[in-house]
Design an enzyme around this catalytic site. Structure first.
Site, PDB file in Angstrom:
ATOM      1  N   ALA A  20      39.595  33.794 -17.915  1.00 12.75           N
ATOM      2  CA  ALA A  20      39.507  34.603 -19.133  1.00 12.75           C
ATOM      3  C   ALA A  20      38.235  34.304 -19.926  1.00 12.75           C
ATOM      4  CB  ALA A  20      40.736  34.364 -20.010  1.00 12.75           C
ATOM      5  N   GLU A  21      37.838  33.055 -19.968  1.00 10.44           N
ATOM      6  CA  GLU A  21      36.684  32.652 -20.778  1.00 10.44           C
ATOM      7  C   GLU A  21      35.359  33.136 -20.177  1.00 10.44           C
ATOM      8  OE1 GLU A  21      36.342  31.294 -23.693  1.00 10.44           O
ATOM      9  OE2 GLU A  21      38.375  30.609 -24.105  1.00 10.44           O
ATOM     10  N   SER A  22      35.182  32.905 -18.873  1.00 14.09           N
ATOM     11  CA  SER A  22      33.853  33.133 -18.288  1.00 14.09           C
ATOM     12  C   SER A  22      33.869  33.825 -16.936  1.00 14.09           C
ATOM     13  CB  SER A  22      33.143  31.787 -18.126  1.00 14.09           C
ATOM     14  OG  SER A  22      33.800  31.019 -17.125  1.00 14.09           O
TER      15      SER A  22
END
Length: 130
Positions: A20-22
């Site tokens: 989700a982050e990167s």
């Protein structure tokens, strides 16, 4: 797996966060200034001893450490995820998931975990007692 074990955090949770982050990109940079695979803001990175947020091994270890602290503080996976995204102060103030963007972030990670069949907490067992 090493960082998950070291900090007693679900490896599946950490992996879903990284997705989700990167998108697992160790060179990612957000418009807000978050950096690396775990998308650390400079101040948070410094407070967890992360000198190079683009070093994926060090960043994942710092992510696991931070999540361990947030899970201990909030005693809830959704609230810990919200605090990772929005900051612990925003979550502490309301004991809720404060922003639409943060609610979407938490929902995405929980959906990734559910789709993977990951268990992030022991199953609830209910027994009837006479």
């Amino acid at each position: 797996l090493r960082s998950a074990g070291r900090w007693n955090v679900s490896a599946a949770l950490l992996a879903a966060q990284l997705m989700a982050e990167s998108g697992f990109n160790p060179r990612a940079v957000s418009p807000a200034g978050a950096r690396g695979i775990a998308q650390f803001m400079p101040g948070t990175a410094a407070s967890y001893g992360l000198k190079d947020p683009f070093d994926p091994v060090a960043a994942i270890d710092a992510q696991a450490h931070l999540m361990s602290d947030l899970l201990r503080q909030f005693r809830s996976v959704p609230l810990a995820l919200a605090a990772y995204n929005a900051g612990p102060g925003a979550v502490s103030g309301c004991r809720c998931i404060p922003y639409a963007e943060t609610r979407a972030y938490v929902a995405r990670i929980l959906a990734l975990l559910d789709g993977a069949g990951a268990v992030i907490a022991p199953p609830l067992e209910v027994r009837l007692v006479e």
